[in-house]
Design a protein around this motif. Structure first.
Motif, mmCIF file in Angstrom:
data_model
loop_
_atom_site.group_PDB
_atom_site.id
_atom_site.type_symbol
_atom_site.label_atom_id
_atom_site.label_comp_id
_atom_site.label_asym_id
_atom_site.label_seq_id
_atom_site.Cartn_x
_atom_site.Cartn_y
_atom_site.Cartn_z
ATOM 1 N N ARG A 21 0.773 -1.110 0.007
ATOM 2 C CA ARG A 21 0.081 0.083 -0.066
ATOM 3 C C ARG A 21 0.767 1.232 0.104
ATOM 4 N N ILE A 22 0.444 2.153 -0.717
ATOM 5 C CA ILE A 22 1.019 3.674 -0.781
ATOM 6 C C ILE A 22 0.463 4.281 0.658
ATOM 7 N N THR A 23 1.639 4.794 1.376
ATOM 8 C CA THR A 23 1.176 5.729 2.345
ATOM 9 C C THR A 23 0.915 7.002 2.241
ATOM 10 N N ASP A 24 0.293 7.591 3.208
ATOM 11 C CA ASP A 24 -0.162 9.096 3.032
ATOM 12 C C ASP A 24 1.084 9.891 2.858
ATOM 13 N N ALA A 25 2.048 9.545 3.489
ATOM 14 C CA ALA A 25 3.332 10.277 3.431
ATOM 15 C C ALA A 25 3.754 10.316 1.784
ATOM 16 N N GLN A 26 3.676 9.043 1.145
ATOM 17 C CA GLN A 26 3.952 8.842 -0.041
ATOM 18 C C GLN A 26 3.158 9.673 -1.109
ATOM 19 N N ILE A 27 1.960 9.707 -0.696
ATOM 20 C CA ILE A 27 0.920 10.471 -1.485
ATOM 21 C C ILE A 27 1.527 11.891 -1.594
ATOM 22 N N LEU A 28 1.699 12.343 -0.312
ATOM 23 C CA LEU A 28 1.776 13.727 0.000
ATOM 24 C C LEU A 28 3.267 14.289 -0.796
ATOM 25 N N GLN A 29 4.068 13.215 -1.017
ATOM 26 C CA GLN A 29 5.233 13.419 -1.685
ATOM 27 C C GLN A 29 5.175 13.376 -3.307
ATOM 28 N N LEU A 30 4.406 12.702 -3.617
ATOM 29 C CA LEU A 30 4.072 12.572 -4.920
ATOM 30 C C LEU A 30 3.193 14.101 -5.333
ATOM 31 N N LEU A 31 2.284 14.307 -4.571
ATOM 32 C CA LEU A 31 1.363 15.651 -4.906
ATOM 33 C C LEU A 31 2.520 16.735 -4.870
ATOM 34 N N ALA A 32 3.566 16.754 -4.085
ATOM 35 C CA ALA A 32 4.300 18.137 -3.923
ATOM 36 C C ALA A 32 5.239 18.083 -5.249
ATOM 37 N N LYS A 33 5.440 16.711 -5.991
ATOM 38 C CA LYS A 33 6.339 16.504 -7.093
ATOM 39 C C LYS A 33 5.617 17.109 -8.185
ATOM 40 N N LEU A 34 4.348 16.830 -8.239
ATOM 41 C CA LEU A 34 3.390 16.987 -9.419
ATOM 42 C C LEU A 34 3.204 18.705 -9.245
ATOM 43 N N GLN A 35 3.114 19.071 -8.204
ATOM 44 C CA GLN A 35 2.956 20.651 -7.958
ATOM 45 C C GLN A 35 4.078 21.496 -8.568
ATOM 46 N N GLN A 36 5.299 20.770 -8.450
ATOM 47 C CA GLN A 36 6.516 21.327 -8.723
ATOM 48 C C GLN A 36 6.650 21.321 -10.324
ATOM 49 N N LEU A 37 6.077 20.071 -10.997
ATOM 50 C CA LEU A 37 6.268 19.853 -12.427
ATOM 51 C C LEU A 37 5.261 20.613 -13.373
ATOM 52 N N VAL A 38 4.096 20.700 -12.767
ATOM 53 C CA VAL A 38 3.049 21.405 -13.762
ATOM 54 C C VAL A 38 3.092 23.045 -13.505
ATOM 55 N N PRO A 39 3.273 23.566 -14.720
ATOM 56 C CA PRO A 39 3.364 25.046 -14.562
ATOM 57 C C PRO A 39 2.042 25.792 -14.011
ATOM 58 N N GLU A 40 1.000 25.325 -14.312
ATOM 59 C CA GLU A 40 -0.552 25.913 -13.803
ATOM 60 C C GLU A 40 -0.357 25.959 -12.384
#
Length: 94
Positions: free
Chosen positions: A17-36
């Motif tokens: 299972r993916i942990t909540d911490a891993q999900i938060l890390q992935l969301l932070a990475k997406l926020q850095q990658l998506v210009p909008e």
């Protein structure tokens, strides 16, 4: 009969299972990658908004790729196959 499994046999265990911490890390990475999202003043966007903006961004990239592919195809059809320009375009495509 051997009780060991061959390396090619699939396991019946569920994937980890993916942990909540891993999900938060992935969301932070997406926020850095998506210009909008990256260009916003606040970094506190809900996960659903981050995912929606990411999907929109990926769709726009696909449209740009399709448009550039079409333009390259049109350009290739108008120039001599043996020209230096055709060689450059072919190298970009491959």
């Amino acid at each position: 009969m051997s009780s060991t499994r061959s390396s090619g046999e699939s396991s019946t265990e569920p994937p980890p299972r993916i942990t909540d911490a891993q999900i938060l890390q992935l969301l932070a990475k997406l926020q850095q990658l998506v210009p909008e999202i990256r260009n916003r003043r606040s970094n506190k966007a809900p996960a659903s908004k981050v995912l929606q903006e990411t999907c929109n961004y990926v769709r726009s990239l696909h449209r740009e790729i399709d448009d550039l592919s079409e333009r390259l195809s049109q350009l290739l059809s108008t120039i001599d196959d043996d020209s230096p320009e055709a060689s450059i375009i072919r190298s970009l495509i491959m």
